[in-house]
Design a protein around this motif. Structure first.
Motif, mmCIF file in Angstrom:
data_model
loop_
_atom_site.group_PDB
_atom_site.id
_atom_site.type_symbol
_atom_site.label_atom_id
_atom_site.label_comp_id
_atom_site.label_asym_id
_atom_site.label_seq_id
_atom_site.Cartn_x
_atom_site.Cartn_y
_atom_site.Cartn_z
ATOM 1 N N PRO A 186 0.799 -1.233 0.000
ATOM 2 C CA PRO A 186 0.000 0.000 0.000
ATOM 3 C C PRO A 186 0.831 1.283 0.000
ATOM 4 O O PRO A 186 0.337 2.333 -0.423
ATOM 5 C CB PRO A 186 -0.838 -0.119 1.275
ATOM 6 C CG PRO A 186 -0.930 -1.592 1.517
ATOM 7 C CD PRO A 186 0.401 -2.139 1.089
ATOM 8 N N GLU A 187 2.089 1.217 0.445
ATOM 9 C CA GLU A 187 2.917 2.411 0.417
ATOM 10 C C GLU A 187 3.291 2.775 -1.016
ATOM 11 O O GLU A 187 3.413 3.948 -1.353
ATOM 12 C CB GLU A 187 4.182 2.198 1.260
ATOM 13 C CG GLU A 187 3.899 2.112 2.756
ATOM 14 C CD GLU A 187 5.179 2.104 3.568
ATOM 15 O OE1 GLU A 187 6.270 2.257 2.953
ATOM 16 O OE2 GLU A 187 5.106 1.944 4.793
ATOM 17 N N GLN A 188 3.481 1.755 -1.856
ATOM 18 C CA GLN A 188 3.817 2.012 -3.249
ATOM 19 C C GLN A 188 2.579 2.084 -4.137
ATOM 20 O O GLN A 188 2.581 2.805 -5.139
ATOM 21 C CB GLN A 188 4.755 0.922 -3.776
ATOM 22 C CG GLN A 188 6.108 0.885 -3.094
ATOM 23 C CD GLN A 188 7.217 0.595 -4.081
ATOM 24 O OE1 GLN A 188 7.570 1.460 -4.882
ATOM 25 N NE2 GLN A 188 7.736 -0.617 -4.037
ATOM 26 N N PHE A 189 1.564 1.335 -3.770
ATOM 27 C CA PHE A 189 0.306 1.326 -4.517
ATOM 28 C C PHE A 189 -0.764 1.994 -3.658
ATOM 29 O O PHE A 189 -1.395 1.344 -2.832
ATOM 30 C CB PHE A 189 -0.122 -0.105 -4.835
ATOM 31 C CG PHE A 189 0.701 -0.803 -5.879
ATOM 32 C CD1 PHE A 189 0.972 -0.202 -7.097
ATOM 33 C CD2 PHE A 189 1.186 -2.083 -5.655
ATOM 34 C CE1 PHE A 189 1.712 -0.862 -8.070
ATOM 35 C CE2 PHE A 189 1.933 -2.751 -6.618
ATOM 36 C CZ PHE A 189 2.193 -2.138 -7.826
ATOM 37 N N PRO A 190 -0.970 3.298 -3.800
ATOM 38 C CA PRO A 190 -1.856 4.021 -2.879
ATOM 39 C C PRO A 190 -3.277 3.495 -2.824
ATOM 40 O O PRO A 190 -3.926 3.580 -1.772
ATOM 41 C CB PRO A 190 -1.817 5.464 -3.409
ATOM 42 C CG PRO A 190 -1.315 5.361 -4.806
ATOM 43 C CD PRO A 190 -0.401 4.185 -4.837
ATOM 44 N N ASN A 191 -3.793 2.943 -3.903
ATOM 45 C CA ASN A 191 -5.176 2.480 -3.896
ATOM 46 C C ASN A 191 -5.347 1.185 -3.113
ATOM 47 O O ASN A 191 -6.460 0.837 -2.714
ATOM 48 C CB ASN A 191 -5.674 2.290 -5.327
ATOM 49 C CG ASN A 191 -7.003 2.963 -5.571
ATOM 50 O OD1 ASN A 191 -7.378 3.892 -4.846
ATOM 51 N ND2 ASN A 191 -7.724 2.518 -6.564
ATOM 52 N N GLN A 192 -4.264 0.452 -2.902
ATOM 53 C CA GLN A 192 -4.372 -0.803 -2.159
ATOM 54 C C GLN A 192 -4.721 -0.580 -0.693
ATOM 55 O O GLN A 192 -5.262 -1.467 -0.049
ATOM 56 C CB GLN A 192 -3.070 -1.598 -2.260
ATOM 57 C CG GLN A 192 -2.829 -2.237 -3.604
ATOM 58 C CD GLN A 192 -1.571 -3.074 -3.626
ATOM 59 O OE1 GLN A 192 -0.654 -2.892 -2.812
ATOM 60 N NE2 GLN A 192 -1.493 -4.004 -4.564
ATOM 61 N N GLY A 193 -4.419 0.580 -0.193
ATOM 62 C CA GLY A 193 -4.688 0.857 1.211
ATOM 63 C C GLY A 193 -6.089 1.365 1.487
ATOM 64 O O GLY A 193 -6.443 1.613 2.642
ATOM 65 N N LYS A 194 -6.909 1.476 0.427
ATOM 66 C CA LYS A 194 -8.267 1.986 0.592
ATOM 67 C C LYS A 194 -9.273 0.837 0.667
ATOM 68 O O LYS A 194 -9.031 -0.244 0.141
ATOM 69 C CB LYS A 194 -8.609 2.923 -0.564
ATOM 70 C CG LYS A 194 -7.695 4.131 -0.653
ATOM 71 C CD LYS A 194 -8.024 5.001 -1.850
ATOM 72 C CE LYS A 194 -7.078 6.191 -1.957
ATOM 73 N NZ LYS A 194 -7.376 7.023 -3.149
ATOM 74 N N LYS A 195 -10.387 1.098 1.295
ATOM 75 C CA LYS A 195 -11.440 0.099 1.406
ATOM 76 C C LYS A 195 -12.500 0.354 0.337
ATOM 77 O O LYS A 195 -12.856 1.493 0.057
ATOM 78 C CB LYS A 195 -12.083 0.139 2.799
ATOM 79 C CG LYS A 195 -11.147 -0.287 3.917
ATOM 80 C CD LYS A 195 -11.862 -0.294 5.258
ATOM 81 C CE LYS A 195 -10.922 -0.753 6.370
ATOM 82 N NZ LYS A 195 -11.601 -0.779 7.691
ATOM 83 N N PHE A 196 -12.988 -0.745 -0.264
ATOM 84 C CA PHE A 196 -13.998 -0.636 -1.308
ATOM 85 C C PHE A 196 -15.175 -1.532 -0.974
ATOM 86 O O PHE A 196 -15.029 -2.551 -0.300
ATOM 87 C CB PHE A 196 -13.405 -1.039 -2.659
ATOM 88 C CG PHE A 196 -12.156 -0.300 -3.009
ATOM 89 C CD1 PHE A 196 -12.207 1.030 -3.397
ATOM 90 C CD2 PHE A 196 -10.925 -0.915 -2.922
ATOM 91 C CE1 PHE A 196 -11.061 1.728 -3.714
ATOM 92 C CE2 PHE A 196 -9.771 -0.226 -3.234
ATOM 93 C CZ PHE A 196 -9.833 1.096 -3.629
ATOM 94 N N SER A 197 -16.348 -1.133 -1.451
ATOM 95 C CA SER A 197 -17.533 -1.952 -1.238
ATOM 96 C C SER A 197 -17.509 -3.127 -2.200
ATOM 97 O O SER A 197 -16.752 -3.162 -3.170
ATOM 98 C CB SER A 197 -18.794 -1.118 -1.452
ATOM 99 O OG SER A 197 -18.855 -0.649 -2.784
#
Length: 333
Positions: A186-197
């Motif tokens: 998630p530090e390199q891939f910013p979207n990986q650290g977000k939550k999605f429905s």
């Protein structure tokens, strides 16, 4: 055996366009691969993205590669402009919009890197970048690239056949499928650290049947346009399966696992009614929300938008048809 494609020179896609995909739509509690419900809307949305300002050219300095030109996979093609392929991408780990991968990958570090190969094999191994660049003879192959969103490019990839790697690890008789996984960071891939429905989640995973993985066309890419892959294009190592929709060509691979059972895949989990395991390019099988009978040629924009052309079965690679003999391609989409 020589394998030929039906690609014409004027069908190759520009580099900038390869780097961005539409924002994923929240619908009925889950994400889908497109936010547009018709071919006309797709065309307009993509035209809008293509008109956006160019990304800075100095985000990542190009690093040239040594490779040989394939005499089998080098049809006389007019390549898509490089800036299209590096500026118009679907790489949701960075963001949902087409320009996000190039814009948000400035600090991505693809070296050092390791790829683990395990599962139903007799010789498990971990490869670093030196292994990848020294153990395999790199070649350039010009392939047609077809997105499930009904746009297409033609790209000069640099890499080696996946079969060369699989033969090194000596699959067991139980190896029926090959599963792939993208880096989770998630530090390199910013979207990986977000939550999605819904069911969309990271890390991104994909898979092939073993005979698909061993086919001579299936390619491991480490570069394009003579240089190492940029982060937005899947650095440092990605898969390219030219007869399948682009989401099968998983990027930034860290694990390859041979399995006895069909592996789960990201889009099939997220929206199984829209994205099947096989994902073969097929003009006769529409996406539930748009036709796949034709495609927009990225890099061919004019006064009235990009040119369209008929979609070819298996994306113009009829030599793979034998893999699906006696299969119902409407059921196994």
């Amino acid at each position: 055996m020589k394998f030929r494609s039906n690609i014409k020179e004027n069908n190759v896609t520009d580099e900038k366009i390869f780097i961005n995909r539409r924002r994923i739509l929240k619908g009925l509690g889950l994400f889908t691969a497109s936010s547009v419900a018709s071919g006309i809307a797709i065309s307009r949305a993509q035209s809008w993205f293509e008109q956006q300002p160019k990304m800075p050219s100095n985000l990542h300095a190009p690093t040239s590669l040594k490779f040989f030109n394939s005499t089998i996979y080098s049809p006389n093609l007019e390549l898509t402009p490089e800036n299209k392929v590096t500026g118009y991408n679907n790489f949701y780990e960075f963001g949902w919009d087409k320009a996000d991968p190039a814009r948000l990958s400035q600090n991505f570090k693809s070296d050092p890197w390791k790829v683990e190969i395990d599962g139903e094999i007799n010789q498990a191994m971990t490869l670093d970048l030196d292994d990848i660049f020294n153990k395999f003879d790199l070649e350039e192959r010009i392939y047609r690239f077809r997105c499930v969103e009904a746009w297409s490019m033609v790209i000069p990839w640099i890499g080696f056949p996946l079969s060369a790697l699989l033969k090194m690890v000596d699959p067991t008789n139980n190896a029926k499928y090959v599963a792939f996984q993208t880096l989770y960071d998630p530090e390199q891939f910013p979207n990986q650290g977000k939550k999605f429905s819904g069911n969309f989640s990271f890390p991104y995973i994909e898979g092939l049947r073993i005979d698909e993985a061993m086919h001579p066309l299936t390619f491991v890419a480490v570069g394009l346009y003579g240089n190492k892959l940029l982060p937005q294009n899947g650095a440092p190592i990605r898969l390219v399966v030219p007869w399948k929709y682009g989401f099968k060509s998983i990027k930034s691979i860290v694990n390859i696992r041979l399995t006895e059972n069909e592996p789960p895949t990201t889009w099939n989990i997220s929206a199984p009614n829209e994205y099947g395991f096989y994902a073969n390019v097929n003009p006769n099988v529409s996406h539930p929300r748009w036709s796949q009978a034709s495609e927009r040629i990225i890099g061919s924009e004019g006064l009235f938008g990009a040119k369209r052309q008929d979609t070819l079965l298996f994306n113009g690679y009829p030599e793979v048809a034998e893999l699906y003999k006696n299969m119902n391609l409407h059921k196994y989409y």
